[in-house]
Design a protein around this motif. Structure first.
Motif, PDB file in Angstrom:
ATOM      1  N   TYR A 174      -1.109 -12.884 -16.223  1.00 36.20           N
ATOM      2  CA  TYR A 174       0.580 -13.220 -15.433  1.00 36.20           C
ATOM      3  C   TYR A 174       0.189 -12.006 -15.059  1.00 36.20           C
ATOM      4  N   LEU A 175       0.762 -12.195 -13.311  1.00 32.94           N
ATOM      5  CA  LEU A 175       1.646 -11.167 -12.817  1.00 32.94           C
ATOM      6  C   LEU A 175       0.382  -9.897 -13.318  1.00 32.94           C
ATOM      7  N   GLY A 176      -0.959 -10.054 -13.048  1.00 33.98           N
ATOM      8  CA  GLY A 176      -2.210  -9.112 -13.473  1.00 33.98           C
ATOM      9  C   GLY A 176      -1.840  -7.951 -14.249  1.00 33.98           C
ATOM     10  N   LEU A 177      -0.397  -8.752 -15.633  1.00 35.69           N
ATOM     11  CA  LEU A 177      -0.506  -7.271 -16.602  1.00 35.69           C
ATOM     12  C   LEU A 177      -1.187  -8.828 -18.566  1.00 35.69           C
ATOM     13  N   ALA A 178      -0.421 -10.392 -18.385  1.00 37.07           N
ATOM     14  CA  ALA A 178      -0.839  -9.512 -19.614  1.00 37.07           C
ATOM     15  C   ALA A 178      -1.629 -11.559 -19.795  1.00 37.07           C
ATOM     16  N   VAL A 179      -2.181 -11.338 -20.888  1.00 32.20           N
ATOM     17  CA  VAL A 179      -2.305 -13.189 -20.916  1.00 32.20           C
ATOM     18  C   VAL A 179      -2.955 -13.686 -22.215  1.00 32.20           C
ATOM     19  N   PRO A 180      -3.267 -14.981 -22.311  1.00 34.12           N
ATOM     20  CA  PRO A 180      -2.444 -15.417 -23.032  1.00 34.12           C
ATOM     21  C   PRO A 180      -3.290 -15.769 -24.109  1.00 34.12           C
ATOM     22  N   GLY A 181      -2.947 -15.878 -25.500  1.00 35.72           N
ATOM     23  CA  GLY A 181      -4.083 -15.012 -26.908  1.00 35.72           C
ATOM     24  C   GLY A 181      -4.281 -13.743 -27.123  1.00 35.72           C
ATOM     25  N   PHE A 182      -3.967 -13.308 -26.478  1.00 36.57           N
ATOM     26  CA  PHE A 182      -3.705 -11.818 -26.532  1.00 36.57           C
ATOM     27  C   PHE A 182      -1.861 -10.852 -26.570  1.00 36.57           C
ATOM     28  N   PHE A 197       1.395 -19.644 -12.265  1.00 39.10           N
ATOM     29  CA  PHE A 197       1.490 -18.120 -11.566  1.00 39.10           C
ATOM     30  C   PHE A 197      -0.042 -17.998 -11.384  1.00 39.10           C
ATOM     31  N   ASP A 198      -1.002 -18.945 -11.374  1.00 41.02           N
ATOM     32  CA  ASP A 198      -2.456 -18.449 -10.933  1.00 41.02           C
ATOM     33  C   ASP A 198      -2.604 -19.684 -10.190  1.00 41.02           C
ATOM     34  N   ALA A 199      -2.073 -20.469 -10.446  1.00 42.09           N
ATOM     35  CA  ALA A 199      -2.257 -21.730  -9.729  1.00 42.09           C
ATOM     36  C   ALA A 199      -1.334 -21.295  -8.177  1.00 42.09           C
ATOM     37  N   THR A 200      -0.501 -20.244  -8.231  1.00 41.46           N
ATOM     38  CA  THR A 200       0.468 -20.400  -6.997  1.00 41.46           C
ATOM     39  C   THR A 200      -0.131 -18.757  -5.625  1.00 41.46           C
TER      40      THR A 200
END
Length: 488
Positions: A371-379, A432-435
């Protein structure tokens, strides 16, 4: 965690790590450690010491906004000066007491019970922190092709990012594998001394002349006495990238409008190659900007030398005494790989394991996403700098890094107010990634007809930001807590 002063770990002491550490200290967070596997700060500018190494973004923009340098010696700073600048920043802002050098993090795992990150180092050490930031960059792991027979080569072979300064190239027969951003910088400097130099061209590039020049002393004095003059120069460079070059890469309309002028500029530079057939072989057949447009005022002229040759045939194998292609054998006693970096690994070779025992490499099995190149779910409590889809095709990555640092500081502030963990929501990343991928789908990087390091094996653009630097600054200006699962 001491309330109000979370413990922060940063992996990497390059532009990302230093900039974030400064911003954290300025925000009042002092329990921070910057780990780096090398013996000093500098990142890519510490490692890339090949002849002619320099930045292709103007110096006044390729520097921190909070630490302008009034006396850059030239418009496009060279590696030693950029490294000195980073060392200066580390010293001025008191980062040396936070640096843990010669310390490589091999594994990082999130402990759900304590809500902390446990870092394992190559030396066997274990360190725990409340928040972990991977500031490794996209250009830190050199990529060396697995060529058959390379282990049989009787001469010297090295990557441009691991330059062998003990080797005198005078009178040697040099094979340069690759012709990208690093090769066009060092080839003009090593060619005059070499007995022969053969460039094994992997793919042609659009190359324009480099508008470089030395700054006179009066300019240094003006920048010191009237700081607004340097800020105005920085703003002008910023607008050049944002208003003119960026639309030529992302907007279909901008691509149609600006593609022709860019071709004219690059073909004007190509006219300096005297051999008409070689000019034809050096002319790309893809759209300008599909790969990063390179700049050099010496590379094409160097190809006119009698001892310099360009080979287009793919390398089939390396022999004990040279390089073999379909057109025959090419003698060489030195091989220099100018083959770039493993840009899509992001954190490799470090192994990062999240809250549910999932490794980041597994979470990214279908392509790196954040997300925004910054955050990953599960981490939880884990952030990246210069992560997926934050590279800029035109502009300065330092501007993007400062945006990311400001965002991470906000996350640390949340941790300092009683929040235990932040874990970005999967649906937020998906949207975010889809957009981002939809916008990238019409960009020159995806549609320009080339195969670049921006795209993974599935032709998915995992590296570039699909907008302007201004748009990224706007998206990262405020951290929205509702984008995250929060625990207290």
């Amino acid at each position: 965690m001491a309330r109000g002063n979370p413990s922060i770990a940063i992996a990497g002491a390059g532009f990302s790590g230093i900039g974030l550490a400064v911003r954290l200290k300025q925000a009042g967070f002092t329990d921070l450690t910057v780990y780096d596997k090398a013996g000093g700060p500098g990142g890519v500018w510490r490692d890339n010491t090949y002849p002619g190494a320099a930045c292709d973004a103007p110096s006044h923009l390729y520097s921190y906004s909070f630490e302008p340098k009034p006396d850059w010696t030239r418009r496009f700073a060279e590696q030693p000066e950029i490294l000195d600048y980073l060392r200066h920043c580390a010293t001025k802002y008191g980062l040396h007491r936070h640096l843990r050098l010669n310390t490589e993090i091999t594994d990082a795992e999130f402990d759900a019970a304590s809500g902390r990150w446990r870092l394992h180092t190559a030396g066997g050490g274990i360190h725990e922190h409340d928040l972990f930031v991977a500031a490794c960059g996209q250009l830190s792991n050199p990529s060396v092709p697995r060529l058959p027979g390379l282990d049989t080569f009787a001469g010297e072979a090295f990557h441009s990012a691991r330059w062998n300064h003990d080797l005198d190239l005078s009178g040697r027969h040099v094979a340069v594998v690759g012709n990208g951003a690093s090769a066009i910088q060092f080839v003009p400097l090593i060619a005059p001394a070499a007995a022969s130099l053969t460039v094994f061209q992997i793919e042609v590039h659009w190359i324009s002349r480099k508008p470089d020049r030395e700054y006179p002393r009066w300019r240094h004095a003006l920048n010191r006495r009237v700081p607004a003059a340097q800020k105005l120069s920085r703003l002008g460079i910023f607008l050049w990238f944002e208003v003119l070059l960026n639309p030529a890469l992302i907007s279909p309309r901008g691509r149609r409008t600006l593609s022709a002028p860019i071709r004219v500029l690059c073909r004007y530079a190509l006219r300096s190659v005297r051999d008409r057939d070689l000019r034809r072989r050096l002319t790309p057949r893809y759209e300008p900007g599909c790969k990063r447009i390179l700049t050099s005022s010496e590379y094409y002229e160097t190809l006119n030398r009698d001892n310099v040759h360009v080979v287009e045939d793919p390398i089939t194998e390396v022999t004990p005494h040279g390089v073999r292609t379909a057109s025959g054998d090419h003698d060489a006693d030195t091989i220099i790989f100018a083959t770039g970096f493993r840009s899509q690994d992001f954190v490799a070779p470090m192994r990062v394991t999240g809250a549910h025992g999932t490794e980041l490499s597994a979470a990214w099995k279908d392509g790196a996403r954040a997300y925004l190149g910054l955050a990953v779910p599960g981490f939880p409590n884990f952030f990246l700098m210069y992560g997926p889809n934050t590279n800029v095709g035109s502009g300065s990555i330092v501007h993007m890094l400062e945006s990311q640092a400001a965002y991470i500081v906000q996350a640390v502030r949340l941790l300092g107010t009683g929040v235990t963990t932040l874990d970005v929501r999967a649906d937020v990343l998906d949207a975010f990634d889809a957009t981002a991928q939809r916008r990238l789908g019409t960009s020159v990087w995806n549609q320009g007809g080339c195969d670049s390091w921006y795209l993974d094996a599935d032709h998915r653009n995992t590296n570039n930001w699909p907008g302007s630097m201004t748009a990224y600054r706007r998206r990262t200006r405020h951290l929205n807590p509702s984008d995250y699962h929060l625990t207290h």
